[in-house]
Design an enzyme around this catalytic site. Structure first.
Site, PDB file in Angstrom:
ATOM      1  CG  ASP A 113      -6.136   1.882  -8.305  1.00  0.00           C
ATOM      2  OD1 ASP A 113      -5.428   1.136  -7.439  1.00  0.00           O
ATOM      3  OD2 ASP A 113      -6.765   2.736  -7.609  1.00  0.00           O
TER       4      ASP A 113
ATOM      5  CD  GLU B 258      -2.952  -0.380  -0.030  1.00  0.00           C
ATOM      6  OE1 GLU B 258      -3.159   0.018  -1.176  1.00  0.00           O
ATOM      7  OE2 GLU B 258      -3.527  -1.550   0.375  1.00  0.00           O
TER       8      GLU B 258
ATOM      9  CB  THR C 256       4.612   0.268  -2.622  1.00  0.00           C
ATOM     10  OG1 THR C 256       3.621  -0.522  -2.809  1.00  0.00           O
ATOM     11  CG2 THR C 256       5.117   0.198  -1.047  1.00  0.00           C
TER      12      THR C 256
ATOM     13  N   GLY D  94     -16.812   5.124  -3.934  1.00  0.00           N
ATOM     14  CA  GLY D  94     -16.275   5.648  -2.725  1.00  0.00           C
ATOM     15  C   GLY D  94     -15.895   4.462  -1.843  1.00  0.00           C
ATOM     16  CB  ALA D  95     -16.201   1.092  -1.453  1.00  0.00           C
TER      17      ALA D  95
ATOM     18  CE1 TYR E 246      -3.082   7.418  -3.149  1.00  0.00           C
ATOM     19  CE2 TYR E 246      -2.496   9.431  -4.589  1.00  0.00           C
ATOM     20  CZ  TYR E 246      -2.315   7.800  -4.211  1.00  0.00           C
ATOM     21  OH  TYR E 246      -1.826   7.123  -5.196  1.00  0.00           O
TER      22      TYR E 246
HETATM   23  C1  GLA Z   1      -5.239   4.423  -4.339  1.00  0.00           C
HETATM   24  C2  GLA Z   1      -4.445   4.846  -5.716  1.00  0.00           C
HETATM   25  C3  GLA Z   1      -3.384   3.694  -6.076  1.00  0.00           C
HETATM   26  C4  GLA Z   1      -2.450   3.397  -4.681  1.00  0.00           C
HETATM   27  C5  GLA Z   1      -3.323   3.115  -3.256  1.00  0.00           C
HETATM   28  C6  GLA Z   1      -2.453   3.216  -2.261  1.00  0.00           C
HETATM   29  O1  GLA Z   1      -5.864   3.501  -4.408  1.00  0.00           O
HETATM   30  O2  GLA Z   1      -5.506   4.873  -6.515  1.00  0.00           O
HETATM   31  O3  GLA Z   1      -2.816   4.103  -7.016  1.00  0.00           O
HETATM   32  O4  GLA Z   1      -1.527   4.399  -4.480  1.00  0.00           O
HETATM   33  O5  GLA Z   1      -4.282   4.344  -3.173  1.00  0.00           O
HETATM   34  O6  GLA Z   1      -1.766   1.934  -2.155  1.00  0.00           O
END
Ligand code: GLA
Length: 395
Positions: free
Chosen positions: A171, A33, A35, A121-122, A220
């Site tokens: 993602d 996470e 990373t 949003g989850a 973030y």
């Molecule tokens: C969100 C971002 C991803 C990643 C995660 C944290 O989901 O979209 O790119 O940085 O946070 O691991």
């Protein structure tokens, strides 16, 4: 009626023609996470929630988008997309059209009917799902071959620049490349990846805290900026590093004095998390679950204490999960500040886990959580085509 046929029926009712249907999944991250934007390792899996796009070309240069989720149509001219969104749901598909066009793909005008069941949003990447499914649909309608890694990068660019969220590559990448029954070990620097079979009898259980704190987006970006600042400072002593991926735990300890306490802890999370990804990959490779629990707990603690992206609800959910039978590990997943936890649960205990965690979380927090028992699913695909002689599924 399956989802693709439902979409074809709705498309026909709205636009009067047949269409092709593309699907792209959301994801859950198993480990690794925060990373991805540090050039590190992640291990997500595509899940059974998806976004579907039915598409048919038009003779003009317009994109007519209809969202079933928002019950709303949106119209845009392919030649006048601009390079910034307006805070509307249509920013996601339009951003992808913009990024593809900017990368030199000549697209065709088209009618698109979009419907998704990834909870929004989850933290399960409903955005990546709509981006990737739209990207596949637009490319294929204009007869361009699908390069999955290239599409993932362009969808990320759409989200970074057009939508305005500075997300990493995880993602979109797993939505493009996901493999049924497997997690993907992705090196976010080289973009090399390896499918890893999940250990036998393990179910991925996702627990949705049902909260999304306002801090999510702003923090973030703060975390990203902190990591960049740490790399700048460390590179004075360690020339040649370009991301935290290049820094070993020993180098971090030796150069602690150039960092503030906060930056030090941020780095400690990222660097130790990469190690944990390797550990889980090793366990999965050996088809083992022993030791998984400790690694997942360490990841959660590191995200909570060093990276400071957890929250009361996520901590409660993880704690409750840890008390249940048949659990091989639990931690928060995704960006943090709400959203979901990921739990490895023995198949025989999954339903019992779902019932008990739901009751205990509701008693502790006062919200009834959604709990999904998932399997790792396939990445983006063509699921139904207007032309009968084309293959039904492309990879
Ligand atoms: C969100 C971002 C991803 C990643 C995660 C944290 O989901 O979209 O790119 O940085 O946070 O691991």
């Amino acid at each position: 009626m399956n989802k693709a046929h439902e979409l074809l029926t709705s498309f026909k009712a709205r636009f009067g023609t047949s269409a092709s249907v593309y699907r792209a999944p959301g994801r859950v991250n198993l480990i690794g996470e925060h990373t991805d934007y540090n050039g590190g390792l992640v291990m997500p899996a595509a899940i059974g929630f998806s976004c579907w796009v039915a598409i048919a070309p038009r003779e003009d240069r317009n994109l007519i988008l209809y969202s079933e989720n928002y019950s709303e149509a949106y119209e845009a001219d392919l030649d006048e997309l601009g390079d910034r969104g307006s805070g509307h749901w249509a920013d996601y598909p339009l951003g992808v059209a913009w990024a593809l066009g900017d990368a030199g793909y000549r697209l065709r005008g088209a009618n698109l009917y979009i419907a998704g069941d990834v909870p929004q949003g989850a933290g399960l990447s409903s955005s990546a799902a709509i981006e990737v499914s739209t990207g596949c649909a637009l490319l294929s309608t204009a007869n361009h071959p699908l390069d999955r890694t290239k599409l993932a990068l362009l969808c990320q660019r759409a989200e970074n620049e057009f939508v305005g969220a500075r997300v990493g590559i995880m993602d979109q990448f797993v939505s493009c490349h996901g493999r049924a029954g497997h997690a993907l070990l992705i090196d976010c620097r080289s973009l090399e990846f390896r499918p890893l079979k999940l250990p036998p009898r393990v179910r991925l259980v996702i627990c949705n805290t049902m909260v999304k704190h306002k801090l999510q987006a702003s923090e973030y970006n703060v975390r990203r900026a902190e990591c960049e600042e740490a790399v700048r400072r460390l590179s004075e002593a360690l020339p040649g590093i370009s991301s935290l991926r290049d820094v070993s735990p020993e180098q971090l300890a030796e150069n602690r004095n150039v960092l503030s306490e906060t930056l030090y802890r941020r780095c400690r999370h990222v660097i130790s998390e990469n190690k944990r990804v390797r550990k889980v990959a090793e366990l999965f490779g050996a088809r083992k679950t022993e030791g998984l629990r400790e690694v997942m707990a360490a990841s959660h603690e590191s995200l909570r204490d060093d990276y400071e992206v957890s929250c009361r609800e996520l901590d409660a959910m993880v704690e409750i999960a840890g008390r249940q039978q048949g659990v091989y590990g639990a931690r928060m997943t995704g960006g943090g500040f709400g959203g979901c936890t990921i739990n490895f649960v023995n198949v025989e205990h999954a339903e019992e886990f779902q019932r008990r965690v739901s009751a205990e979380y509701e008693a502790a927090i006062g919200l009834r959580p959604d709990i999904y028992i998932c399997e790792a699913s396939q990445g983006a695909e063509l699921v139904e085509t207007a032309a009968e002689n084309l293959p039904k599924v492309t990879r």
